[in-house]
Design a protein around this motif. Structure first.
Motif, PDB file in Angstrom:
ATOM      1  N   ILE A   9       1.260   7.616  64.670  1.00 22.44           N
ATOM      2  CA  ILE A   9       1.531   7.793  63.245  1.00 22.44           C
ATOM      3  C   ILE A   9       1.179   6.492  62.534  1.00 22.44           C
ATOM      4  O   ILE A   9       1.742   5.442  62.846  1.00 22.44           O
ATOM      5  CB  ILE A   9       3.004   8.163  63.006  1.00 22.44           C
ATOM      6  N   PRO A  10       0.264   6.522  61.592  1.00 20.43           N
ATOM      7  CA  PRO A  10      -0.212   5.276  60.983  1.00 20.43           C
ATOM      8  C   PRO A  10       0.811   4.671  60.017  1.00 20.43           C
ATOM      9  O   PRO A  10       1.722   5.333  59.537  1.00 20.43           O
ATOM     10  CB  PRO A  10      -1.466   5.727  60.220  1.00 20.43           C
ATOM     11  N   LEU A  11       0.642   3.388  59.763  1.00 19.62           N
ATOM     12  CA  LEU A  11       1.372   2.696  58.708  1.00 19.62           C
ATOM     13  C   LEU A  11       0.326   2.024  57.832  1.00 19.62           C
ATOM     14  O   LEU A  11      -0.309   1.057  58.237  1.00 19.62           O
ATOM     15  CB  LEU A  11       2.335   1.650  59.286  1.00 19.62           C
ATOM     16  N   ASN A  12       0.147   2.544  56.649  1.00 22.72           N
ATOM     17  CA  ASN A  12      -0.923   2.075  55.773  1.00 22.72           C
ATOM     18  C   ASN A  12      -0.406   1.020  54.801  1.00 22.72           C
ATOM     19  O   ASN A  12       0.117   1.330  53.743  1.00 22.72           O
ATOM     20  CB  ASN A  12      -1.531   3.261  55.011  1.00 22.72           C
ATOM     21  N   CYS A  13      -0.554  -0.248  55.188  1.00 19.23           N
ATOM     22  CA  CYS A  13      -0.184  -1.359  54.310  1.00 19.23           C
ATOM     23  C   CYS A  13      -1.433  -2.127  53.877  1.00 19.23           C
ATOM     24  O   CYS A  13      -1.386  -3.337  53.625  1.00 19.23           O
ATOM     25  CB  CYS A  13       0.784  -2.306  55.007  1.00 19.23           C
ATOM     26  N   SER A  14      -2.567  -1.450  53.811  1.00 19.19           N
ATOM     27  CA  SER A  14      -3.821  -2.103  53.459  1.00 19.19           C
ATOM     28  C   SER A  14      -3.801  -2.549  52.007  1.00 19.19           C
ATOM     29  O   SER A  14      -2.992  -2.094  51.187  1.00 19.19           O
ATOM     30  CB  SER A  14      -4.997  -1.153  53.692  1.00 19.19           C
ATOM     31  N   THR A  15      -4.724  -3.451  51.675  1.00 21.28           N
ATOM     32  CA  THR A  15      -4.797  -3.966  50.306  1.00 21.28           C
ATOM     33  C   THR A  15      -5.144  -2.866  49.309  1.00 21.28           C
ATOM     34  O   THR A  15      -4.847  -2.969  48.125  1.00 21.28           O
ATOM     35  CB  THR A  15      -5.859  -5.071  50.219  1.00 21.28           C
ATOM     36  N   GLY A  16      -5.767  -1.803  49.798  1.00 19.42           N
ATOM     37  CA  GLY A  16      -6.092  -0.693  48.909  1.00 19.42           C
ATOM     38  C   GLY A  16      -4.873   0.101  48.491  1.00 19.42           C
ATOM     39  O   GLY A  16      -4.896   0.831  47.507  1.00 19.42           O
TER      40      GLY A  16
END
Length: 525
Positions: free
Chosen positions: A90-97
């Motif tokens: 399960i991903p954790l999307n903390c990208s700059t986008g």
């Protein structure tokens, strides 16, 4: 073959030229010729078979497929190598986008089935799961209405609603420190562990220590049903629904690590010093300011006048914070044969850490319980200490224990075994799952998203976090759905069994009290 015929021809001619001798030799000659021809065919068959074997052997060294015969009559099965099944992360999307730290639209809300995923585990949950049925008993006949839930708002810190596998929260008041934050984080990890498994639900959570729903207010025949309030502890006079506390995912303000991490450190710390080599005294370290009973405990410390076999230390959390928590590592505190558990303003999160040490836990009689402690048994998991006679109780327990070392070690081992086997993080999640699942069954309405609620997911909590908060969230984050469903919840207590269980605990405590009194009566005045 031609050479053989040339060799046989003179023999035949000689036989024709000598008719008188032919009669005597004909039988012998015919037999010889037949044997020679038969031997030749055996020899030819042998050479042919060797040439086939040699061909196959030679070709098999040339490449992966060259050694496989292609004859229609040959069938060689080569099993295909199974590819290892890749777990769904399960991903954790903390990208700059993702600057707004919003929840992903394709966030997994259902469990993707695979050949390794089972809907339910065949393993039965630990015995303390039975208390779930007891805690929900007040609503068994009436069910839970939306009006009851709204009445629970009076003391709640937040309202949490789960609809179609997604969580939504409406905050009412900030809790002390990060209790609400890590409680919500824990529930989000439960959704990641069992995506799509929890039914829709609507709950109110109070993060304050003391239970507030007094059972005496709801005993009258015409009384309304109590409001369902979730919190970390309860007592015999209240109806609050007990839920695992926030510290299982970390307590950043005092650097208490998530339970999975600390659990392993405590096991290692426990191995450093054998019980027989530990200091033969009762140890306690904590904050005495939060409760009068703890300040009273400090009177049992060693002094010029008395040695009650206790070694007690006041924990200065302000100074410890400034020093970087150098002297508060719980994994370094398995150094005494006996450890004291005493409540603070209510129950204390320290109980699981104390029980995990192999030391005999001297448990000052508590007023409160959390979700697992009601199944602990005196003289099986701990030694009971009388609340209003602490010093003499501790002195007697330590003296008795040092004279009955094997018995003491057995009790200490039983307690740490209980923690290691029955309080693994797997079971903490399963307790949460079954409690919320059984609670949801009682709802008499379809939960909807409150107008002021916001969607909550791991991104909205972890991405903007920093310091120990972010560190502990990353350490405790569930990365994969569980390969199996939760353990199987045991049935409710049979009332006679439960009454007998409670009576047995009370009788054991009275017995230990009797031992203590006889000990002190025998001492010189």
């Amino acid at each position: 073959m031609m050479m053989m015929m040339k060799w046989l021809l003179p023999v035949v001619k000689n036989n024709i030229k000598a008719p008188a001798a032919a009669a005597r030799r004909i039988t012998t000659t015919t037999t010889v010729v037949a044997l020679l021809i038969l031997g030749f065919f055996f020899f030819a068959a042998y050479i042919y078979s060797r040439s086939i074997d040699s061909s196959i052997l030679t070709n098999s060294r040339g490449g992966l497929n060259e050694g496989i015969p292609t004859s229609k009559n040959t069938h060689i099965l080569i099993p295909k190598k199974k590819k290892p099944q890749k777990r769904l992360e399960i991903p954790l999307n903390c990208s700059t986008g993702n600057l707004t730290h919003t929840c992903s639209s394709n966030y997994p809300v259902t469990l993707i089935s695979s050949s390794t995923t089972k809907d339910a585990s065949t393993q039965v949950c630990p015995e303390y799961f039975r208390w779930i049925h007891e805690d929900l008993q007040p609503w068994k006949n009436t069910g839970i209405t939306s009006e009851m839930v709204r009445r629970a708002k009076r003391t709640a810190n937040f309202r949490l609603v789960i609809v179609k596998g997604k969580a939504y929260v409406e905050m009412y008041m900030k809790s002390f420190q990060s209790r609400d934050t890590f409680t919500l984080w824990g529930i989000l990890q439960l959704l990641r562990r069992y995506p799509g498994k929890l039914p829709d639900l609507d709950m109110m959570f109070d993060c304050v220590d003391w239970p507030v729903i007094k059972s005496s207010n709801y005993l009258q025949p015409n009384a309304t049903a109590p409001p369902p309030v979730f919190r970390y502890c309860g007592n015999d006079l209240t109806l609050d629904i007990v839920f695992p506390d926030w510290s299982f995912w970390g307590w950043p303000e005092i650097n208490i690590k998530p339970w999975d991490t600390l659990f392993e450190e405590l096991k290692e710390g426990n191995k450093r010093t054998k019980w027989i080599e530990r200091d033969p005294y009762a140890y306690w370290k904590g904050n005495p300011v939060v409760a009068a009973t703890r300040q009273d405990l400090l009177k049992c410390n060693v002094s010029d006048k008395h040695d009650w076999n206790a070694r007690l230390y006041a924990q200065d959390w302000v100074g410890e914070t400034q020093k970087g928590f150098q002297e508060s590592n719980l994994a370094n505190q398995c150094t005494h044969r006996y450890k004291i558990y005493i409540e603070g303003s209510a129950w204390s999160v320290s109980e699981k850490y104390i029980l995990a040490c192999d030391s005999l836990t001297l448990l000052v009689k508590p007023l409160y319980y959390d979700f697992f402690t009601r199944s602990l048994v005196p003289m099986q998991h701990y030694w009971p200490i009388k609340e209003n006679d602490k010093c003499r109780s501790i002195k007697f327990a330590v003296d008795w224990g040092n004279n009955h070392q094997q018995k003491v070690q057995d009790i200490g081992k039983a307690a740490s075994s209980f923690i290691q086997k029955d309080l693994r993080m797997d079971y903490v999640y399963d307790y949460m799952f079954h409690l919320l699942n059984e609670y949801a069954k009682l709802l008499r309405y379809k939960p909807t998203i409150p107008p002021k609620a916001v969607e909550l997911c791991s991104e909205t909590m972890a991405c903007p976090a920093n310091g120990f908060t972010k560190k502990f969230m990353m350490e405790s984050m569930v990365k994969y759905p569980s390969d199996t469903g939760p353990c199987t919840i045991p049935p409710p207590f049979d009332p006679p069994y439960l009454q007998a269980f409670i009576k047995q605990k009370e009788d054991t405590i009275r017995k230990v009290e009797m031992w203590k009194n006889k000990f002190w009566e025998s001492q010189p005045k």
